[in-house]
Design a protein around this motif. Structure first.
Motif, PDB file in Angstrom:
ATOM      1  N   SER A 220      -2.257 -22.048 -14.129  1.00 32.58           N
ATOM      2  CA  SER A 220      -2.211 -23.190 -15.049  1.00 32.58           C
ATOM      3  C   SER A 220      -1.469 -24.333 -14.365  1.00 32.58           C
ATOM      4  N   LEU A 221      -2.142 -25.445 -14.211  1.00 30.67           N
ATOM      5  CA  LEU A 221      -1.574 -26.542 -13.429  1.00 30.67           C
ATOM      6  C   LEU A 221      -0.539 -27.340 -14.208  1.00 30.67           C
ATOM      7  N   PRO A 222       0.482 -27.871 -13.510  1.00 36.39           N
ATOM      8  CA  PRO A 222       1.417 -28.798 -14.154  1.00 36.39           C
ATOM      9  C   PRO A 222       0.707 -30.080 -14.573  1.00 36.39           C
ATOM     10  N   HIS A 223       1.370 -30.856 -15.394  1.00 37.37           N
ATOM     11  CA  HIS A 223       0.811 -32.114 -15.884  1.00 37.37           C
ATOM     12  C   HIS A 223       0.758 -33.136 -14.747  1.00 37.37           C
ATOM     13  N   SER A 224      -0.353 -33.822 -14.636  1.00 38.84           N
ATOM     14  CA  SER A 224      -0.512 -34.875 -13.635  1.00 38.84           C
ATOM     15  C   SER A 224      -0.089 -36.217 -14.215  1.00 38.84           C
ATOM     16  N   THR A 225       0.120 -37.194 -13.321  1.00 43.33           N
ATOM     17  CA  THR A 225       0.608 -38.503 -13.747  1.00 43.33           C
ATOM     18  C   THR A 225      -0.114 -39.603 -12.987  1.00 43.33           C
ATOM     19  N   GLY A 226      -0.575 -40.609 -13.724  1.00 39.61           N
ATOM     20  CA  GLY A 226      -1.137 -41.800 -13.109  1.00 39.61           C
ATOM     21  C   GLY A 226      -0.358 -43.009 -13.574  1.00 39.61           C
ATOM     22  N   LEU A 227       0.197 -43.787 -12.651  1.00 42.02           N
ATOM     23  CA  LEU A 227       1.056 -44.928 -12.989  1.00 42.02           C
ATOM     24  C   LEU A 227       0.289 -46.231 -12.805  1.00 42.02           C
ATOM     25  N   SER A 228      -0.010 -46.912 -13.924  1.00 40.32           N
ATOM     26  CA  SER A 228      -0.694 -48.196 -13.800  1.00 40.32           C
ATOM     27  C   SER A 228       0.220 -49.235 -13.158  1.00 40.32           C
ATOM     28  N   LYS A 229       1.525 -49.106 -13.375  1.00 43.30           N
ATOM     29  CA  LYS A 229       2.483 -49.999 -12.732  1.00 43.30           C
ATOM     30  C   LYS A 229       2.878 -49.374 -11.407  1.00 43.30           C
ATOM     31  N   GLY A 230       2.172 -49.731 -10.364  1.00 39.81           N
ATOM     32  CA  GLY A 230       2.446 -49.174  -9.052  1.00 39.81           C
ATOM     33  C   GLY A 230       1.212 -48.670  -8.332  1.00 39.81           C
TER      34      GLY A 230
ATOM     35  N   LEU B 158      -0.081 -38.959  -9.167  1.00 40.61           N
ATOM     36  CA  LEU B 158       0.464 -37.682  -8.706  1.00 40.61           C
ATOM     37  C   LEU B 158      -0.346 -36.612  -9.430  1.00 40.61           C
ATOM     38  N   ILE B 159      -1.276 -35.973  -8.725  1.00 42.62           N
ATOM     39  CA  ILE B 159      -2.327 -35.196  -9.383  1.00 42.62           C
ATOM     40  C   ILE B 159      -2.315 -33.748  -8.893  1.00 42.62           C
ATOM     41  N   HIS B 160      -2.210 -32.808  -9.827  1.00 39.51           N
ATOM     42  CA  HIS B 160      -2.215 -31.382  -9.513  1.00 39.51           C
ATOM     43  C   HIS B 160      -3.632 -30.839  -9.625  1.00 39.51           C
ATOM     44  N   VAL B 161      -4.098 -30.187  -8.562  1.00 39.04           N
ATOM     45  CA  VAL B 161      -5.453 -29.642  -8.516  1.00 39.04           C
ATOM     46  C   VAL B 161      -5.425 -28.271  -7.832  1.00 39.04           C
ATOM     47  N   PHE B 162      -6.568 -27.578  -7.911  1.00 40.38           N
ATOM     48  CA  PHE B 162      -6.656 -26.232  -7.354  1.00 40.38           C
ATOM     49  C   PHE B 162      -7.199 -26.248  -5.927  1.00 40.38           C
ATOM     50  N   ALA B 163      -6.626 -25.416  -5.072  1.00 40.09           N
ATOM     51  CA  ALA B 163      -7.105 -25.244  -3.699  1.00 40.09           C
ATOM     52  C   ALA B 163      -8.199 -24.182  -3.700  1.00 40.09           C
ATOM     53  N   SER B 164      -9.329 -24.529  -4.306  1.00 37.72           N
ATOM     54  CA  SER B 164     -10.436 -23.587  -4.448  1.00 37.72           C
ATOM     55  C   SER B 164     -11.755 -24.340  -4.404  1.00 37.72           C
ATOM     56  N   PRO B 165     -12.655 -24.019  -3.468  1.00 38.78           N
ATOM     57  CA  PRO B 165     -13.948 -24.719  -3.420  1.00 38.78           C
ATOM     58  C   PRO B 165     -14.719 -24.605  -4.723  1.00 38.78           C
ATOM     59  N   GLY B 166     -14.615 -23.464  -5.396  1.00 38.91           N
ATOM     60  CA  GLY B 166     -15.327 -23.269  -6.646  1.00 38.91           C
ATOM     61  C   GLY B 166     -14.811 -24.121  -7.790  1.00 38.91           C
ATOM     62  N   GLN B 167     -13.622 -24.698  -7.636  1.00 42.13           N
ATOM     63  CA  GLN B 167     -13.041 -25.530  -8.699  1.00 42.13           C
ATOM     64  C   GLN B 167     -12.957 -26.999  -8.316  1.00 42.13           C
ATOM     65  N   GLN B 168     -13.605 -27.357  -7.194  1.00 45.97           N
ATOM     66  CA  GLN B 168     -13.531 -28.748  -6.755  1.00 45.97           C
ATOM     67  C   GLN B 168     -14.216 -29.697  -7.732  1.00 45.97           C
ATOM     68  N   ALA B 169     -15.307 -29.257  -8.363  1.00 48.75           N
ATOM     69  CA  ALA B 169     -15.987 -30.129  -9.321  1.00 48.75           C
ATOM     70  C   ALA B 169     -15.071 -30.447 -10.497  1.00 48.75           C
ATOM     71  N   GLN B 170     -14.326 -29.456 -10.976  1.00 53.05           N
ATOM     72  CA  GLN B 170     -13.362 -29.713 -12.051  1.00 53.05           C
ATOM     73  C   GLN B 170     -12.164 -30.512 -11.540  1.00 53.05           C
ATOM     74  N   ASN B 171     -11.802 -30.315 -10.271  1.00 49.87           N
ATOM     75  CA  ASN B 171     -10.741 -31.145  -9.683  1.00 49.87           C
ATOM     76  C   ASN B 171     -11.080 -32.629  -9.809  1.00 49.87           C
ATOM     77  N   LEU B 172     -12.357 -32.965  -9.569  1.00 52.12           N
ATOM     78  CA  LEU B 172     -12.753 -34.367  -9.620  1.00 52.12           C
ATOM     79  C   LEU B 172     -12.617 -34.943 -11.025  1.00 52.12           C
ATOM     80  N   VAL B 173     -12.794 -34.106 -12.046  1.00 52.02           N
ATOM     81  CA  VAL B 173     -12.590 -34.567 -13.420  1.00 52.02           C
ATOM     82  C   VAL B 173     -11.123 -34.965 -13.610  1.00 52.02           C
ATOM     83  N   VAL B 174     -10.211 -34.144 -13.108  1.00 49.60           N
ATOM     84  CA  VAL B 174      -8.778 -34.435 -13.221  1.00 49.60           C
ATOM     85  C   VAL B 174      -8.439 -35.709 -12.438  1.00 49.60           C
ATOM     86  N   VAL B 175      -8.983 -35.819 -11.238  1.00 48.78           N
ATOM     87  CA  VAL B 175      -8.709 -36.997 -10.408  1.00 48.78           C
ATOM     88  C   VAL B 175      -9.236 -38.265 -11.085  1.00 48.78           C
ATOM     89  N   ALA B 176     -10.441 -38.191 -11.649  1.00 50.31           N
ATOM     90  CA  ALA B 176     -11.015 -39.353 -12.336  1.00 50.31           C
ATOM     91  C   ALA B 176     -10.152 -39.763 -13.526  1.00 50.31           C
TER      92      ALA B 176
END
Length: 253
Positions: A146-156, A160-178
């Motif tokens: 279970s990943l920690p909470h990620s943070t996106g700062l509009s001021k700056g 700071l984005i937590h994602v999984f080191a797993s090729p099978g979860q890269q598609a879901q990683n992109l959802v978090v990054v977006a």
């Protein structure tokens, strides 16, 4: 006396940084020119699985994010030729400072300034100077299911984005990054933090459709199935930018 001086100093720095951040955010949300976005992979643990994943990571793993932003900007009537240009930096050896668990106002301000200072010292990347810097902390899913909470700062312009080191979860990683990228652009969350259930109507991709929904509003985070249950989207193809989010980030005027 020292505490008052510290507060005044932090307020002065915050106002100065805030003015620069406002100008930078205005450029981000104009949707007139390509925004350089830098991705900095970071091993969040010492797992061999994470290390091996980072050695194989390349820019193609994030190409879907750029295509999604392009498609969504066009859908909202802002056909920028290339809204964002992604650049992948080499994996960083250091780890960024994490936010305090229960921050007060001064703690949050101090952490934000510390993160910006740290980011400025880990900004070696080829190409144009990035307007947005996303630090991707990769976790071995066997160690951190279970990943920690990620943070996106509009001021700056920092994420700071937590994602999984797993090729099978890269598609879901992109959802978090977006999701966090749009936080940097000024978007707000549209889900209940206690239940993670998307808020109606702003957190629904198609509020007029009712339940169950077919896709997730990106800042709602999940696909509402019924009044108590929502599912994590498998990929960006199951998400969209809703009207309220589009207005927040300047896609709709």
């Amino acid at each position: 006396m020292f505490r008052k001086f510290r507060i005044l100093l932090l307020l002065f720095v915050l106002v100065t940084v805030g003015l620069g951040a406002w100008r930078a955010n205005a450029r981000l949300t104009a949707w007139q020119h390509t925004i350089p976005v830098a991705l900095y992979p970071v091993a969040a643990d010492d797992s061999p699985v994470t290390a091996a994943f980072l050695r194989r990571l390349d820019a193609d793993a994030f190409a879907g994010l750029a295509r999604w932003v392009q498609a969504e900007s066009e859908r909202h009537g802002r056909p920028v030729l290339q809204p964002i240009a992604l650049a992948l930096a080499p994996a960083l050896s250091g780890r960024p400072p994490l936010p305090p668990e229960r921050p007060g106002v001064l703690d949050a301000v101090a952490w934000s300034l510390q993160l910006r200072w740290w980011a400025s010292r880990h900004d070696a990347i080829a190409g144009p100077r990035p307007q947005v810097r996303l630090f991707l902390l990769f976790h071995d899913p066997a160690r951190t299911p279970s990943l920690p909470h990620s943070t996106g700062l509009s001021k700056g312009g920092i994420g700071l984005i937590h994602v999984f080191a797993s090729p099978g979860q890269q598609a879901q990683n992109l959802v978090v990054v977006a999701h966090e990228l749009l936080h940097v652009f000024g978007a707000t969350d549209k889900y209940d933090p206690a239940t993670l259930q998307p808020l109606f109507p702003a957190g629904y991709a198609e509020p007029e459709r009712g339940l169950p929904q077919r896709r997730a509003e990106i800042m709602g985070g999940r696909i509402p199935v019924d009044a108590q249950r929502a599912e994590i989207p498998d990929s960006l193809e199951e998400t969209l930018i809703g009207p309220q989010t589009a207005r927040e980030i300047g896609l709709l005027r």
